[in-house]
Design a protein around this motif. Structure first.
Motif, PDB file in Angstrom:
ATOM      1  N   PRO A 101      17.790  43.709  48.475  1.00 11.29           N
ATOM      2  CA  PRO A 101      17.009  43.398  47.280  1.00 11.29           C
ATOM      3  C   PRO A 101      15.555  43.839  47.460  1.00 11.29           C
ATOM      4  O   PRO A 101      14.993  43.697  48.539  1.00 11.29           O
ATOM      5  CB  PRO A 101      17.109  41.878  47.161  1.00 11.29           C
ATOM      6  CG  PRO A 101      18.178  41.454  48.094  1.00 11.29           C
ATOM      7  CD  PRO A 101      18.355  42.527  49.101  1.00 11.29           C
ATOM      8  N   SER A 102      14.965  44.342  46.394  1.00 14.08           N
ATOM      9  CA  SER A 102      13.574  44.784  46.464  1.00 14.08           C
ATOM     10  C   SER A 102      12.644  43.572  46.434  1.00 14.08           C
ATOM     11  O   SER A 102      13.042  42.460  46.074  1.00 14.08           O
ATOM     12  CB  SER A 102      13.259  45.703  45.286  1.00 14.08           C
ATOM     13  OG  SER A 102      13.302  44.960  44.085  1.00 14.08           O
ATOM     14  N   LEU A 103      11.394  43.802  46.788  1.00 11.29           N
ATOM     15  CA  LEU A 103      10.402  42.732  46.760  1.00 11.29           C
ATOM     16  C   LEU A 103      10.244  42.182  45.341  1.00 11.29           C
ATOM     17  O   LEU A 103      10.164  40.966  45.143  1.00 11.29           O
ATOM     18  CB  LEU A 103       9.059  43.240  47.287  1.00 11.29           C
ATOM     19  CG  LEU A 103       7.926  42.227  47.321  1.00 11.29           C
ATOM     20  CD1 LEU A 103       8.292  41.036  48.197  1.00 11.29           C
ATOM     21  CD2 LEU A 103       6.648  42.875  47.828  1.00 11.29           C
ATOM     22  N   ALA A 104      10.216  43.066  44.345  1.00 11.79           N
ATOM     23  CA  ALA A 104      10.089  42.623  42.954  1.00 11.79           C
ATOM     24  C   ALA A 104      11.269  41.735  42.557  1.00 11.79           C
ATOM     25  O   ALA A 104      11.101  40.726  41.866  1.00 11.79           O
ATOM     26  CB  ALA A 104       9.997  43.829  42.027  1.00 11.79           C
ATOM     27  N   HIS A 105      12.458  42.088  43.013  1.00 18.19           N
ATOM     28  CA  HIS A 105      13.641  41.280  42.718  1.00 18.19           C
ATOM     29  C   HIS A 105      13.511  39.896  43.353  1.00 18.19           C
ATOM     30  O   HIS A 105      13.775  38.878  42.704  1.00 18.19           O
ATOM     31  CB  HIS A 105      14.898  41.984  43.239  1.00 18.19           C
ATOM     32  CG  HIS A 105      16.139  41.157  43.161  1.00 18.19           C
ATOM     33  ND1 HIS A 105      16.845  40.994  41.999  1.00 18.19           N
ATOM     34  CD2 HIS A 105      16.786  40.432  44.098  1.00 18.19           C
ATOM     35  CE1 HIS A 105      17.890  40.214  42.224  1.00 18.19           C
ATOM     36  NE2 HIS A 105      17.869  39.853  43.490  1.00 18.19           N
ATOM     37  N   GLN A 106      13.096  39.867  44.599  1.00 18.04           N
ATOM     38  CA  GLN A 106      12.961  38.592  45.307  1.00 18.04           C
ATOM     39  C   GLN A 106      11.901  37.714  44.646  1.00 18.04           C
ATOM     40  O   GLN A 106      12.073  36.504  44.539  1.00 18.04           O
ATOM     41  CB  GLN A 106      12.605  38.822  46.783  1.00 18.04           C
ATOM     42  CG  GLN A 106      13.679  39.561  47.550  1.00 18.04           C
ATOM     43  CD  GLN A 106      14.929  38.732  47.765  1.00 18.04           C
ATOM     44  OE1 GLN A 106      15.471  38.122  46.848  1.00 18.04           O
ATOM     45  NE2 GLN A 106      15.398  38.713  48.988  1.00 18.04           N
ATOM     46  N   GLN A 107      10.807  38.319  44.189  1.00 12.56           N
ATOM     47  CA  GLN A 107       9.767  37.549  43.518  1.00 12.56           C
ATOM     48  C   GLN A 107      10.279  36.988  42.192  1.00 12.56           C
ATOM     49  O   GLN A 107      10.000  35.838  41.846  1.00 12.56           O
ATOM     50  CB  GLN A 107       8.525  38.410  43.286  1.00 12.56           C
ATOM     51  CG  GLN A 107       7.785  38.726  44.575  1.00 12.56           C
ATOM     52  CD  GLN A 107       6.673  39.736  44.396  1.00 12.56           C
ATOM     53  OE1 GLN A 107       6.701  40.551  43.458  1.00 12.56           O
ATOM     54  NE2 GLN A 107       5.689  39.700  45.282  1.00 12.56           N
ATOM     55  N   ALA A 108      11.025  37.783  41.451  1.00 11.15           N
ATOM     56  CA  ALA A 108      11.589  37.306  40.181  1.00 11.15           C
ATOM     57  C   ALA A 108      12.561  36.157  40.419  1.00 11.15           C
ATOM     58  O   ALA A 108      12.547  35.152  39.686  1.00 11.15           O
ATOM     59  CB  ALA A 108      12.284  38.458  39.458  1.00 11.15           C
ATOM     60  N   VAL A 109      13.395  36.250  41.432  1.00 13.90           N
ATOM     61  CA  VAL A 109      14.327  35.176  41.751  1.00 13.90           C
ATOM     62  C   VAL A 109      13.564  33.911  42.145  1.00 13.90           C
ATOM     63  O   VAL A 109      13.917  32.806  41.737  1.00 13.90           O
ATOM     64  CB  VAL A 109      15.298  35.613  42.874  1.00 13.90           C
ATOM     65  CG1 VAL A 109      16.097  34.445  43.404  1.00 13.90           C
ATOM     66  CG2 VAL A 109      16.226  36.702  42.375  1.00 13.90           C
ATOM     67  N   GLY A 110      12.484  34.094  42.917  1.00 14.69           N
ATOM     68  CA  GLY A 110      11.671  32.945  43.302  1.00 14.69           C
ATOM     69  C   GLY A 110      11.041  32.260  42.093  1.00 14.69           C
ATOM     70  O   GLY A 110      11.010  31.028  42.007  1.00 14.69           O
ATOM     71  N   GLU A 111      10.568  33.060  41.148  1.00 12.44           N
ATOM     72  CA  GLU A 111       9.985  32.492  39.920  1.00 12.44           C
ATOM     73  C   GLU A 111      11.030  31.741  39.116  1.00 12.44           C
ATOM     74  O   GLU A 111      10.774  30.661  38.580  1.00 12.44           O
ATOM     75  CB  GLU A 111       9.354  33.591  39.068  1.00 12.44           C
ATOM     76  CG  GLU A 111       8.097  34.193  39.654  1.00 12.44           C
ATOM     77  CD  GLU A 111       6.959  33.190  39.756  1.00 12.44           C
ATOM     78  OE1 GLU A 111       6.767  32.394  38.814  1.00 12.44           O
ATOM     79  OE2 GLU A 111       6.279  33.185  40.790  1.00 12.44           O
ATOM     80  N   LEU A 112      12.230  32.296  39.036  1.00 18.61           N
ATOM     81  CA  LEU A 112      13.298  31.608  38.309  1.00 18.61           C
ATOM     82  C   LEU A 112      13.701  30.309  39.000  1.00 18.61           C
ATOM     83  O   LEU A 112      14.018  29.324  38.337  1.00 18.61           O
ATOM     84  CB  LEU A 112      14.517  32.529  38.172  1.00 18.61           C
ATOM     85  CG  LEU A 112      14.350  33.710  37.223  1.00 18.61           C
ATOM     86  CD1 LEU A 112      15.550  34.647  37.348  1.00 18.61           C
ATOM     87  CD2 LEU A 112      14.205  33.230  35.791  1.00 18.61           C
TER      88      LEU A 112
END
Length: 114
Positions: A101-112
């Motif tokens: 997973p990309s960093l942007a993906h991981q950040q989006a998952v964290g926000e969710l």
């Protein structure tokens, strides 16, 4: 040219068909799907033509092609080289290689999550 509007990249084709890009490229190499070569390893696809080609029985993959593969063990897993951007798993003796997973993906998952 008007036909260029109908052509899509391998990544767009993979997303439209819910396939891995590696599968699209393998089908391209094996000439199982129609494509237009624009230059050195640059291909474009017409979604309707690809869907039509994939509906042909000779394109379907069979389980027998995978039956003779080596069953991977934990020792084989430990011997795999590190590949940045990829993760490896062994599921039922089969080696599975997936993009990390990309960093942007991981950040989006964290926000969710929050």
């Amino acid at each position: 040219m008007p036909w260029e509007k109908e052509l899509i990249t391998a990544h767009a084709l993979a997303a439209a068909l819910n396939l891995a890009v590696d599968t699209v490229w393998r089908y391209t190499r094996e000439k199982k799907i129609p494509y237009i070569e624009l230059g050195n390893r640059q291909y474009r696809y017409n979604l309707d033509e690809v869907v039509k080609a994939l509906s042909q029985p000779e394109v379907k993959e069979t389980g027998s092609a995978y039956g003779n593969r080596k069953k991977y063990t934990y020792q084989d897993y430990l011997a795999l080289p590190e590949e940045e951007g990829w993760r490896h798993e062994i599921l039922d003796g089969e080696l599975v290689k997936e993009p990390s997973p990309s960093l942007a993906h991981q950040q989006a998952v964290g926000e969710l999550f929050f």
